[in-house]
Design a protein around this motif. Structure first.
Motif, short mmCIF file in Angstrom:
data_model
loop_
_atom_site.label_atom_id
_atom_site.label_comp_id
_atom_site.label_asym_id
_atom_site.label_seq_id
_atom_site.Cartn_x
_atom_site.Cartn_y
_atom_site.Cartn_z
N ILE A 69 19.82 111.09 42.94
CA ILE A 69 20.60 111.68 44.03
C ILE A 69 20.04 113.05 44.40
O ILE A 69 19.92 113.38 45.58
N ARG A 70 19.67 113.86 43.38
CA ARG A 70 19.08 115.17 43.68
C ARG A 70 17.77 115.02 44.43
O ARG A 70 17.47 115.79 45.34
N ALA A 71 16.98 114.01 44.06
CA ALA A 71 15.71 113.78 44.76
C ALA A 71 15.96 113.39 46.21
O ALA A 71 15.24 113.83 47.12
N LEU A 72 16.98 112.58 46.44
CA LEU A 72 17.32 112.19 47.82
C LEU A 72 17.73 113.39 48.66
O LEU A 72 17.33 113.54 49.81
N HIS A 73 18.53 114.27 48.07
CA HIS A 73 19.05 115.42 48.81
C HIS A 73 17.99 116.48 49.03
O HIS A 73 18.04 117.23 50.00
N GLY A 74 17.04 116.57 48.09
CA GLY A 74 16.03 117.60 48.20
C GLY A 74 16.52 118.89 47.57
O GLY A 74 17.71 119.07 47.30
N PRO A 75 15.60 119.83 47.30
CA PRO A 75 15.98 121.09 46.66
C PRO A 75 16.88 121.93 47.53
O PRO A 75 16.74 121.96 48.75
N GLY A 76 17.84 122.60 46.87
CA GLY A 76 18.69 123.54 47.60
C GLY A 76 19.72 122.90 48.47
O GLY A 76 20.24 123.52 49.39
N ARG A 77 20.06 121.62 48.20
CA ARG A 77 21.03 120.96 49.04
C ARG A 77 22.18 120.39 48.24
O ARG A 77 22.59 119.25 48.38
N GLU A 78 22.70 121.20 47.35
CA GLU A 78 23.85 120.79 46.55
C GLU A 78 25.08 120.69 47.43
O GLU A 78 25.38 121.59 48.21
N GLU A 79 25.82 119.60 47.31
CA GLU A 79 26.99 119.39 48.17
C GLU A 79 28.19 120.21 47.71
O GLU A 79 29.02 120.59 48.50
N ASN A 80 28.32 120.45 46.40
CA ASN A 80 29.48 121.17 45.88
C ASN A 80 29.01 122.34 45.02
O ASN A 80 28.98 122.24 43.79
N PRO A 81 28.61 123.46 45.64
CA PRO A 81 28.07 124.56 44.87
C PRO A 81 29.09 125.22 43.95
O PRO A 81 28.73 125.80 42.95
N GLU A 82 30.38 125.17 44.28
CA GLU A 82 31.40 125.78 43.45
C GLU A 82 31.83 124.82 42.34
O GLU A 82 31.89 123.61 42.54
N ALA A 83 32.16 125.40 41.19
CA ALA A 83 32.65 124.58 40.09
C ALA A 83 33.98 123.94 40.48
O ALA A 83 34.80 124.53 41.17
N GLN A 84 34.17 122.72 40.01
CA GLN A 84 35.44 122.02 40.20
C GLN A 84 36.26 122.21 38.93
O GLN A 84 35.83 121.81 37.84
N ILE A 85 37.42 122.84 39.07
CA ILE A 85 38.23 123.21 37.92
C ILE A 85 39.44 122.29 37.82
O ILE A 85 40.27 122.23 38.72
N HIS A 86 39.53 121.56 36.70
CA HIS A 86 40.64 120.65 36.43
C HIS A 86 41.47 121.25 35.30
O HIS A 86 40.95 121.48 34.20
N THR A 87 42.74 121.51 35.56
CA THR A 87 43.60 122.17 34.58
C THR A 87 44.72 121.23 34.14
O THR A 87 45.39 120.62 34.97
N PHE A 88 44.92 121.14 32.82
CA PHE A 88 45.93 120.27 32.23
C PHE A 88 46.99 121.11 31.53
O PHE A 88 46.67 121.94 30.67
N VAL A 89 48.25 120.86 31.90
CA VAL A 89 49.39 121.62 31.35
C VAL A 89 50.34 120.63 30.67
O VAL A 89 50.77 119.66 31.30
N PRO A 90 50.70 120.85 29.40
CA PRO A 90 51.62 119.93 28.72
C PRO A 90 53.07 120.22 29.08
O PRO A 90 53.49 121.38 29.12
#
Length: 403
Positions: A123-144
């Motif tokens: 997938i990275r090869a298809l997109h080429g360098p510098g073309r990340e779709e989601n540059p920000e971290a995705q944060i998943h938070t779990f609360v009991p």
């Protein structure tokens, strides 16, 4: 334009039947990529690669064999830099590494390679360098919602699913914010290495180098940031320390999964607001569901309606004719907050915890694994599922990340 016409192609060149089979299965879950397989040695290729009209090529060779390297050179010359090449090799050494770097391949992987890593490279090869779709971290938070509901188990399994995901998989870190009595490291048989006392008086000391020292690393590649347990200690930490730590982790990982404590601390609000996806983990008991309602109300009162928690009901059992809480009761009580149920599989979970391994390593087809995947990775779950179940109601992107 039809969906088929919009698909991007990746060509796989390999004579390894088992590797071809595994790669076919991995790419079958993607609705955006079509895998074209050319089962020939790279030295015997004629016009097959050009006919495939692929956007990227995966070449399976033995990099220790000069004949394979020369054939790869000829292929890359013919492509004239128009198509990126990912190389997979069973044998590898320093000389092979130099050759591959000189050939300017997009990536190279050494067998045995996980299909998730292979697909990500494609997938990275298809997109080429510098073309990340989601540059920000995705944060998943779990609360009991209560103690013993399985919050840590679901947080860890979510981290493994994100880390190994074909569509979303990338570097993943679990952050255990149970800073006195956390169990994430214990569940994976790891040594907790986050010594918060080292940075408590000087939060600015927490940098990438120190973070690397304090991370515990699982054999799968998953990272865990967890503090040693202190059963006799009950205290809080400055919000600045917690926020700086999470900012640093988010800067260096694509996915961050947070295991929250039951207690509300001064930094809790900041964590909730900074999460992309927020889950409350509960059980099918009346007291636990009532506490879940109170938590939802507390979230709305303290951090506003922009935080919309989803509720995961763990150890979920569909009861029709027995007394007790039923699925219809849960759906009515929680409304749009109910995102799904996780089947009760105590034996599997206990074995995984005792062995310090993820659930899918013991049984990749387990009901617990599939149920959670429907919630966390609905697109992938749909692509591989043979039939859907009524428990799923999650909509991706339902949280807005705080700026």
């Amino acid at each position: 334009m039809s969906a088929e016409a919009q698909k991007k192609r990746i060509a796989l060149i390999s004579t390894d039947r088992e590797f071809v089979k595994e790669t076919r299965v991995a790419f079958a879950t993607s609705e955006a990529i079509e895998l074209v397989v050319i089962e020939k040695p790279v030295a015997e290729l004629r016009g097959e690669v050009q006919q495939a009209e692929a956007g990227a090529i995966i070449v399976d060779i033995d990099a220790s064999q000069i004949g394979d390297i020369e054939a790869l050179q000829r292929l890359i010359r013919k492509l004239e830099g128009r198509t990126p090449v990912v190389v997979v090799t069973a044998s590898f050494n320093a000389a092979a590494a130099r050759m591959l770097v000189q050939l300017k391949v997009a990536d190279f992987l050494v067998k045995p390679v996980t299909t998730a890593d292979l697909v990500r490279s494609g997938i990275r090869a298809l997109h080429g360098p510098g073309r990340e779709e989601n540059p920000e971290a995705q944060i998943h938070t779990f609360v009991p919602a209560a103690g013993g509901v399985g919050n840590t188990t679901l947080a860890l399994q979510t981290a493994f699913q994100l880390h190994n995901s074909v569509l979303h998989g990338a570097s993943t870190c679990v952050v255990d914010l149970n800073l006195q009595q956390g169990a994430c490291a214990e569940y994976l048989d790891l040594e907790p290495r986050f010594d918060i006392s080292e940075v408590e008086s000087q939060p600015e000391r927490l940098d990438r180098q120190l973070l690397d020292v304090m991370l515990s690393k699982h054999a799968s590649g998953l990272c865990v940031l967890a503090a040693p347990t202190s059963p006799t200690e009950m205290r809080t930490f400055d919000t600045e320390i917690v926020v700086r730590m999470l900012d640093l982790v988010s800067a260096y990982f694509d996915n961050v999964v947070i295991d929250m404590p039951r207690t509300w601390f001064p930094w809790t609000e900041a964590v909730l607001l900074g999460s992309n996806k927020l889950y409350i983990v509960t059980e099918m008991t009346v007291p636990c569901l009532r506490q879940t309602q109170r938590l939802i109300q507390a979230f709305h009162q303290t951090v506003g309606r922009e935080v919309h928690p989803g509720v995961i009901v763990n150890r979920f059992e569909q009861r029709r004719f027995e007394n007790g809480v039923k699925q219809s009761d849960v759906e009515e009580l929680l409304g749009e907050h109910f995102v799904g149920g996780i089947s009760n599989n105590y034996k599997l979970v206990r074995e995984a915890v005792d062995r310090g391994v993820p659930l899918h390593e013991i049984d990749p087809e387990a009901n617990v694994v599939k149920d959670l995947k429907r919630i966390i990775l609905p697109d992938e779950a749909k692509a591989v599922a043979t039939r859907s179940r009524s428990l799923f109601g999650y909509r991706p992107g339902f949280l807005k990340k705080a700026g």
